[in-house]
Design an enzyme around this catalytic site. Structure first.
Site, mmCIF file in Angstrom:
data_model
loop_
_atom_site.group_PDB
_atom_site.id
_atom_site.type_symbol
_atom_site.label_atom_id
_atom_site.label_comp_id
_atom_site.label_asym_id
_atom_site.label_seq_id
_atom_site.Cartn_x
_atom_site.Cartn_y
_atom_site.Cartn_z
ATOM 1 N N GLN A 257 0.844 -1.193 0.000
ATOM 2 C CA GLN A 257 0.000 0.000 0.000
ATOM 3 C C GLN A 257 0.882 1.247 0.000
ATOM 4 O O GLN A 257 1.066 1.900 1.014
ATOM 5 C CB GLN A 257 -0.886 -0.029 1.251
ATOM 6 N N PHE A 258 1.436 1.581 -1.178
ATOM 7 C CA PHE A 258 2.318 2.748 -1.256
ATOM 8 C C PHE A 258 1.590 4.038 -0.896
ATOM 9 O O PHE A 258 2.200 5.011 -0.470
ATOM 10 C CB PHE A 258 2.969 2.860 -2.642
ATOM 11 N N THR A 259 0.251 4.033 -0.999
ATOM 12 C CA THR A 259 -0.506 5.246 -0.697
ATOM 13 C C THR A 259 -0.451 5.622 0.781
ATOM 14 O O THR A 259 -0.852 6.731 1.147
ATOM 15 C CB THR A 259 -1.981 5.113 -1.139
#
Length: 147
Positions: free
Chosen positions: A78-80
């Site tokens: 989950q790079f966000t």
């Protein structure tokens, strides 16, 4: 490295309509990798996630870890989680690790967690994923280890 940890009764992740990971009782981990993260960050957080006392004992008190209940983990990249929303209306993801480093540390984290728990499932790094969960509690925590 940043983790959103949710205690779950069950969780699954699908990519393109196909289930890539599915667990029953355990923890769902949304994992974000920072540009400056190192394997030591992953080492610390993998152990912390497995050993954090968030499951109820016989008296209903949060005294047991996922490891102690033989629970499972579902890890979703989950790079966000490193989206900076302070300025403007579009998140800035400059703090997130690039794809190669992010994937390497994601895989390393998963392998470390597999050394701690009996079952560790995953999504697919970088893919569009559908995550489904039944939050148990609810118990949701944010953990972070900074390099």
């Amino acid at each position: 490295m940043r983790v959103v940890l949710q205690r779950v009764a069950r969780a699954s992740v699908r990519v393109g309509g196909k289930t890539t990971g599915e667990i029953s009782r355990g923890i769902l981990l949304l994992l974000g990798v920072h540009a400056s993260d190192t394997p030591a960050c992953a080492d610390f957080l993998a152990t912390k996630c497995a050993e954090l006392r968030i499951f109820p004992d016989a008296d209903g008190k949060m005294n047991l870890s996922c490891k102690e209940i033989n629970g499972a983990a579902l890890v979703v990249s989950q790079f966000t989680l490193y989206g900076d929303c302070r300025k403007g209306r579009r998140p800035n993801f400059m703090e997130a690790a690039g794809p190669e480093k992010g994937q390497d540390l994601y895989k390393y984290f998963v392998e470390r967690l597999r050394g701690e728990l009996p079952k560790v499932e995953t999504g697919i790094f970088g893919a569009m994923m559908e995550v489904e969960l039944l939050n148990d509690g609810p118990v949701t925590l944010i953990l972070e280890e900074i390099a």
